[in-house]
Design a protein around this motif. Structure first.
Motif, PDB file in Angstrom:
ATOM      1  N   TRP A   7       1.151  -1.036   0.209  1.00  0.00           N
ATOM      2  CA  TRP A   7      -0.366   0.031  -0.007  1.00  0.00           C
ATOM      3  C   TRP A   7       0.727   1.005  -0.095  1.00  0.00           C
ATOM      4  O   TRP A   7       0.339   2.740  -0.290  1.00  0.00           O
ATOM      5  CB  TRP A   7      -1.145  -0.380   1.793  1.00  0.00           C
ATOM      6  CG  TRP A   7      -2.368  -0.839   1.808  1.00  0.00           C
ATOM      7  CD1 TRP A   7      -2.035  -2.014   1.574  1.00  0.00           C
ATOM      8  CD2 TRP A   7      -3.101  -1.285   0.217  1.00  0.00           C
ATOM      9  NE1 TRP A   7      -3.026  -3.372   1.972  1.00  0.00           N
ATOM     10  CE2 TRP A   7      -3.201  -2.544   0.252  1.00  0.00           C
ATOM     11  CE3 TRP A   7      -3.308  -0.588  -0.984  1.00  0.00           C
ATOM     12  CZ2 TRP A   7      -4.400  -3.364  -0.213  1.00  0.00           C
ATOM     13  CZ3 TRP A   7      -4.835  -1.377  -2.093  1.00  0.00           C
ATOM     14  CH2 TRP A   7      -4.520  -2.601  -1.002  1.00  0.00           C
ATOM     15  N   PRO A  18       1.608   3.683  -4.646  1.00  0.00           N
ATOM     16  CA  PRO A  18       1.726   5.001  -4.659  1.00  0.00           C
ATOM     17  C   PRO A  18       3.017   5.676  -4.989  1.00  0.00           C
ATOM     18  O   PRO A  18       3.226   6.522  -5.765  1.00  0.00           O
ATOM     19  CB  PRO A  18       0.873   5.561  -3.218  1.00  0.00           C
ATOM     20  CG  PRO A  18       0.357   4.304  -2.581  1.00  0.00           C
ATOM     21  CD  PRO A  18       1.122   3.400  -3.211  1.00  0.00           C
ATOM     22  N   THR A  19       3.992   5.586  -4.078  1.00  0.00           N
ATOM     23  CA  THR A  19       5.678   6.040  -3.984  1.00  0.00           C
ATOM     24  C   THR A  19       5.617   5.602  -5.964  1.00  0.00           C
ATOM     25  O   THR A  19       6.478   6.509  -5.749  1.00  0.00           O
ATOM     26  CB  THR A  19       6.004   5.405  -2.912  1.00  0.00           C
ATOM     27  OG1 THR A  19       5.244   5.580  -1.667  1.00  0.00           O
ATOM     28  CG2 THR A  19       7.956   5.652  -3.106  1.00  0.00           C
ATOM     29  N   ILE A  29       2.417   5.001  -9.125  1.00  0.00           N
ATOM     30  CA  ILE A  29       1.137   6.564  -9.188  1.00  0.00           C
ATOM     31  C   ILE A  29       2.262   7.647  -9.252  1.00  0.00           C
ATOM     32  O   ILE A  29       1.832   8.054 -10.109  1.00  0.00           O
ATOM     33  CB  ILE A  29       0.264   6.354  -7.774  1.00  0.00           C
ATOM     34  CG1 ILE A  29      -0.215   4.551  -7.614  1.00  0.00           C
ATOM     35  CG2 ILE A  29      -0.902   7.563  -8.022  1.00  0.00           C
ATOM     36  CD1 ILE A  29      -1.237   4.257  -8.917  1.00  0.00           C
ATOM     37  N   ALA A  30       3.055   7.720  -8.304  1.00  0.00           N
ATOM     38  CA  ALA A  30       3.694   8.599  -8.204  1.00  0.00           C
ATOM     39  C   ALA A  30       4.077   8.916  -9.827  1.00  0.00           C
ATOM     40  O   ALA A  30       4.357  10.581 -10.726  1.00  0.00           O
ATOM     41  CB  ALA A  30       4.803   9.644  -7.301  1.00  0.00           C
TER      42      ALA A  30
END
Length: 135
Positions: A26, A30-31, A34-35
């Motif tokens: 999780w 994102p790190t 997604i970024a």
């Protein structure tokens, strides 16, 4: 030869797992996944509104950048963590050969960077509608 191979693979995997011991999927998603997409979209839309370059320029440039960011971050954290825990001197004076020791620690990091860049390039090209030839 067997010892060097063991140091290369087992030491590298152990070091990579220890580097990211606090990460869960999780936080990783994102790190690392997604970024980069948001950065690609940001620069592509800024470039579109300014009329400077095509989306392909920003897509490839940011994907290349995100192949290096995980590598730089992870290797700096790895060496910094060894210095902070005061184990770097013990590693350096160990009888293990340095080439498999340090290249083994860098291989998972480089593979992670390649994964992030490939994901960013593939998904970014789908979102922006950019066709990249396989060649």
């Amino acid at each position: 030869m067997i010892v060097a191979t063991r140091i290369f693979f087992v030491g590298g995997l152990t070091s990579f797992r220890a580097l990211f011991y606090w990460l869960t999927p999780w936080i990783y998603v994102p790190t690392m996944l997604i970024a980069p997409l948001f950065q690609i979209l940001l620069f592509a839309y800024i470039g579109r509104s300014a009329g400077l370059q095509s989306d392909k320029f920003y897509l490839i440039g940011n994907a290349l950048q995100y192949s290096s960011i995980p590598c730089l971050f992870a290797m700096a954290q790895s060496i910094g963590g060894e210095r902070f825990q005061e184990t770097l001197s013990a590693i350096l004076v160990s009888p293990a050969a340095r080439i498999p020791l340090f290249f083994g620690r860098s291989l998972p990091v480089v593979l992670n960077g390649a994964l992030v860049a490939t994901f960013s390039l593939g998904v970014g090209s789908l979102i922006l509608g950019v066709h990249l030839p396989a060649s």
